[in-house]
Design a protein around this motif. Structure first.
Motif, PDB file in Angstrom:
ATOM      1  N   GLY A 121     -16.132 -24.017  52.687  1.00 62.79           N
ATOM      2  CA  GLY A 121     -16.913 -22.875  52.214  1.00 62.79           C
ATOM      3  C   GLY A 121     -16.926 -21.740  53.223  1.00 62.79           C
ATOM      4  N   LEU A 122     -16.947 -22.077  54.508  1.00 60.36           N
ATOM      5  CA  LEU A 122     -16.895 -21.040  55.544  1.00 60.36           C
ATOM      6  C   LEU A 122     -15.549 -20.319  55.533  1.00 60.36           C
ATOM      7  N   LYS A 123     -14.479 -21.063  55.269  1.00 61.24           N
ATOM      8  CA  LYS A 123     -13.161 -20.420  55.182  1.00 61.24           C
ATOM      9  C   LYS A 123     -13.107 -19.451  54.003  1.00 61.24           C
ATOM     10  N   ILE A 124     -13.740 -19.840  52.891  1.00 62.98           N
ATOM     11  CA  ILE A 124     -13.732 -18.981  51.709  1.00 62.98           C
ATOM     12  C   ILE A 124     -14.562 -17.721  51.954  1.00 62.98           C
ATOM     13  N   VAL A 125     -15.701 -17.866  52.622  1.00 61.38           N
ATOM     14  CA  VAL A 125     -16.521 -16.682  52.877  1.00 61.38           C
ATOM     15  C   VAL A 125     -15.807 -15.731  53.830  1.00 61.38           C
ATOM     16  N   ALA A 126     -14.911 -16.252  54.666  1.00 60.22           N
ATOM     17  CA  ALA A 126     -14.115 -15.369  55.520  1.00 60.22           C
ATOM     18  C   ALA A 126     -13.246 -14.440  54.679  1.00 60.22           C
ATOM     19  N   VAL A 127     -12.755 -14.927  53.523  1.00 59.68           N
ATOM     20  CA  VAL A 127     -11.979 -14.080  52.613  1.00 59.68           C
ATOM     21  C   VAL A 127     -12.829 -12.904  52.146  1.00 59.68           C
ATOM     22  N   ALA A 128     -14.059 -13.201  51.720  1.00 57.29           N
ATOM     23  CA  ALA A 128     -14.948 -12.146  51.224  1.00 57.29           C
ATOM     24  C   ALA A 128     -15.321 -11.171  52.329  1.00 57.29           C
ATOM     25  N   VAL A 129     -15.565 -11.672  53.517  1.00 55.58           N
ATOM     26  CA  VAL A 129     -15.970 -10.806  54.628  1.00 55.58           C
ATOM     27  C   VAL A 129     -14.838  -9.859  55.021  1.00 55.58           C
ATOM     28  N   VAL A 130     -13.613 -10.392  55.124  1.00 55.81           N
ATOM     29  CA  VAL A 130     -12.479  -9.540  55.492  1.00 55.81           C
ATOM     30  C   VAL A 130     -12.191  -8.535  54.384  1.00 55.81           C
ATOM     31  N   ALA A 131     -12.314  -8.967  53.122  1.00 57.74           N
ATOM     32  CA  ALA A 131     -12.120  -8.026  52.010  1.00 57.74           C
ATOM     33  C   ALA A 131     -13.153  -6.912  52.061  1.00 57.74           C
ATOM     34  N   GLN A 132     -14.400  -7.253  52.371  1.00 57.33           N
ATOM     35  CA  GLN A 132     -15.438  -6.226  52.508  1.00 57.33           C
ATOM     36  C   GLN A 132     -15.108  -5.282  53.660  1.00 57.33           C
ATOM     37  N   ALA A 133     -14.609  -5.823  54.768  1.00 64.92           N
ATOM     38  CA  ALA A 133     -14.248  -4.980  55.915  1.00 64.92           C
ATOM     39  C   ALA A 133     -13.111  -4.027  55.557  1.00 64.92           C
ATOM     40  N   VAL A 134     -12.094  -4.534  54.853  1.00 60.36           N
ATOM     41  CA  VAL A 134     -10.984  -3.678  54.433  1.00 60.36           C
ATOM     42  C   VAL A 134     -11.488  -2.564  53.523  1.00 60.36           C
ATOM     43  N   TRP A 135     -12.339  -2.926  52.571  1.00 60.59           N
ATOM     44  CA  TRP A 135     -12.891  -1.944  51.629  1.00 60.59           C
ATOM     45  C   TRP A 135     -13.686  -0.864  52.360  1.00 60.59           C
ATOM     46  N   GLY A 136     -14.599  -1.285  53.242  1.00 56.12           N
ATOM     47  CA  GLY A 136     -15.435  -0.323  53.943  1.00 56.12           C
ATOM     48  C   GLY A 136     -14.652   0.535  54.918  1.00 56.12           C
ATOM     49  N   MET A 137     -13.720  -0.074  55.652  1.00 56.06           N
ATOM     50  CA  MET A 137     -12.936   0.691  56.614  1.00 56.06           C
ATOM     51  C   MET A 137     -11.991   1.663  55.918  1.00 56.06           C
ATOM     52  N   ALA A 138     -11.436   1.240  54.781  1.00 62.96           N
ATOM     53  CA  ALA A 138     -10.550   2.140  54.046  1.00 62.96           C
ATOM     54  C   ALA A 138     -11.305   3.369  53.555  1.00 62.96           C
ATOM     55  N   ARG A 139     -12.531   3.183  53.113  1.00 64.64           N
ATOM     56  CA  ARG A 139     -13.320   4.314  52.617  1.00 64.64           C
ATOM     57  C   ARG A 139     -13.696   5.279  53.731  1.00 64.64           C
ATOM     58  N   SER A 140     -13.899   4.781  54.932  1.00 64.35           N
ATOM     59  CA  SER A 140     -14.336   5.657  56.023  1.00 64.35           C
ATOM     60  C   SER A 140     -13.188   6.163  56.887  1.00 64.35           C
ATOM     61  N   LEU A 141     -12.082   5.409  56.970  1.00 62.89           N
ATOM     62  CA  LEU A 141     -10.992   5.777  57.865  1.00 62.89           C
ATOM     63  C   LEU A 141      -9.758   6.302  57.151  1.00 62.89           C
ATOM     64  N   CYS A 142      -9.624   6.022  55.864  1.00 65.76           N
ATOM     65  CA  CYS A 142      -8.484   6.515  55.075  1.00 65.76           C
ATOM     66  C   CYS A 142      -9.013   7.494  54.039  1.00 65.76           C
ATOM     67  N   THR A 143      -9.417   8.651  54.498  1.00 57.45           N
ATOM     68  CA  THR A 143     -10.147   9.601  53.652  1.00 57.45           C
ATOM     69  C   THR A 143      -9.248  10.526  52.848  1.00 57.45           C
ATOM     70  N   ASP A 144      -7.931  10.430  53.017  1.00 53.07           N
ATOM     71  CA  ASP A 144      -7.021  11.236  52.219  1.00 53.07           C
ATOM     72  C   ASP A 144      -5.776  10.411  51.918  1.00 53.07           C
ATOM     73  N   ARG A 145      -4.883  10.971  51.108  1.00 53.32           N
ATOM     74  CA  ARG A 145      -3.697  10.225  50.682  1.00 53.32           C
ATOM     75  C   ARG A 145      -2.768   9.904  51.851  1.00 53.32           C
ATOM     76  N   LEU A 146      -2.693  10.802  52.793  1.00 53.63           N
ATOM     77  CA  LEU A 146      -1.797  10.587  53.921  1.00 53.63           C
ATOM     78  C   LEU A 146      -2.247   9.389  54.747  1.00 53.63           C
ATOM     79  N   ARG A 147      -3.527   9.300  55.035  1.00 52.88           N
ATOM     80  CA  ARG A 147      -4.033   8.175  55.820  1.00 52.88           C
ATOM     81  C   ARG A 147      -3.957   6.875  55.023  1.00 52.88           C
TER      82      ARG A 147
END
Length: 403
Positions: A121-147
């Motif tokens: 279960g801890l391994k599975i929650v790591a999937v959700a945590v990393v997916a959340q990190a990718v989602w949040g970082m993409a929204r804040s750090l990839c703010t245009d098409r080029l990035r």
């Protein structure tokens, strides 16, 4: 010194106690940590003004390393000198590091625990945590098409070259592309921060930062020992992590798994457990050190790797502080860092697939649990510790029912 910037007036012991309380209670990741720091040191203790705190946060978010820990160390440095820096780091970091070392000793010391349902279960929650990190970082750090394009290309390169060299290529290429192609907003205003670090001290710190980056790879190649490979990889991870603590996962995975310190399954289990701990995510290195064998194993190994991964963060912070006012206005540097940040989003996206997804998701029940955990984190905004505990319970129930 600016009138907005009060002089140091605390003992190192009082700094340690202040950060120890935060180290025991600061759940939720670096953004939450920065909020806790502001409430504690700007509003309640009035150690510095809101403007000074905002400038410090802006600096640490541009530097490689764990931003919240670097903010804490800088606050300790201002209030109680060099002893205060160490006290702030120890108070905020050691509680979660100790808990992760104990967890590692439990995983390594009891047969069958590594295959248990709750650990899955801890391994599975790591999937959700990393997916959340990718989602949040993409929204804040990839703010245009080029990035966003930089992030996607970086993910492809990271998957095509799953090695230390591949990650270095992604970071360097992303930074160079950002330097010449990305447009960033200029820094506004003047710094209200003042720290007791001379330019000579800063220069020495930067030289000490670079030295292991040169010597450790030579030792790893020439000696070929597992210890050399591990230390080189952990130090490099601490020196090159831009964009948030979650990016440390693919860098540490490369170092720890390739050196034979841990298996991918044990690495993901520890990463899932780290989400339930207070304090900085960089303490995950203590778990890896404790899982090792030989002289760098158990408590000694955990504390050793903890020191190795945080050392670059200290050196780059001390090295940049005296030069920050001039560096912050250089558009080329800011653009290069923006490119690196987009690139590390791609590295983390690649890690979401391999090793996180490929090692944790085996059937439709695993997919369902990962989706529920992701929904709780992103939609319901449930505290990570609650999601981790629920995932561990769900994993145990599925295993007991034979699902």
């Amino acid at each position: 010194m600016s009138p907005l910037d009060p002089p140091k007036s605390e003992s190192a012991w009082r700094v340690f106690l202040a950060f120890l309380r935060l180290g025991l209670t600061s759940f939720g990741g670096p953004i939450a940590h920065l909020s806790y720091f502001r409430l504690e040191f700007v509003e309640r203790r009035r150690w510095l003004t809101d403007r000074s705190y905002s400038e410090l946060v802006a600096l640490c978010q541009l530097l490689p390393g764990p931003a919240s820990s670097q903010v804490g160390m800088a606050l300790g440095l201002r209030r109680a000198g060099w002893a205060g820096l160490l006290a702030a780091w120890a108070g905020f970091t050691l509680p979660s590091a100790a808990l992760l070392i104990l967890f590692a000793l439990g995983v390594a010391g009891y047969e069958g625990i590594a295959e248990s349902g709750w650990l899955h279960g801890l391994k599975i929650v790591a999937v959700a945590v990393v997916a959340q990190a990718v989602w949040g970082m993409a929204r804040s750090l990839c703010t245009d098409r080029l990035r966003a394009g930089v992030a996607l290309v970086a993910a492809v390169l990271a998957l095509a070259m799953p090695s230390v060299v591949g990650q270095m290529v992604v970071i360097i290429v992303s930074g160079l592309f950002g330097r010449w192609a990305l447009k960033v907003e200029p820094a506004l205003g003047h710094s209200a921060c003042s720290y007791p670090v001379s330019r000579r001290t800063g220069t020495v710190a930067l030289m000490l930062l670079v030295l292991p980056l040169v010597l450790l790879p030579v030792w790893a190649v020439a000696g070929g020992s597992r210890l050399a490979v591990l230390l080189e990889g952990v130090y490099r991870a601490g020196a090159l992590v831009f964009g948030g603590g979650h990016v440390v996962l693919p860098l540490l995975q490369t170092a720890a798994v390739q050196s034979g310190t841990v298996s991918t399954a044990d690495l993901l289990a520890g990463y899932g457990a780290a989400q339930a701990m207070p304090g900085p995510l960089f303490t995950f290195a203590a778990y890896l050190g404790a899982m090792g064998e030989g002289p760098l194993g158990g408590w000694a190994g955990g504390l050793a790797l903890l020191a190795v991964i945080f050392l670059p963060a200290v050196l780059v912070l001390v090295g940049v502080l005296p030069f920050w006012e001039s560096l912050r206005h250089r558009k080329g540097l800011r653009a290069a860092i923006a490119g690196v940040n987009a690139g590390v989003v791609g590295i983390l996206l690649a890690a979401l697939y391999d090793p996180v997804w490929t090692s944790a998701i085996h059937d439709r029940w695993d997919v369902a649990m990962a989706l529920v955990a992701f929904g709780l984190l992103v939609v319901a905004r449930a505290p990570p510790i609650v999601v981790v505990l629920l995932a561990a319970m769900a994993g145990w129930l599925c295993a007991s029912k034979g699902l």
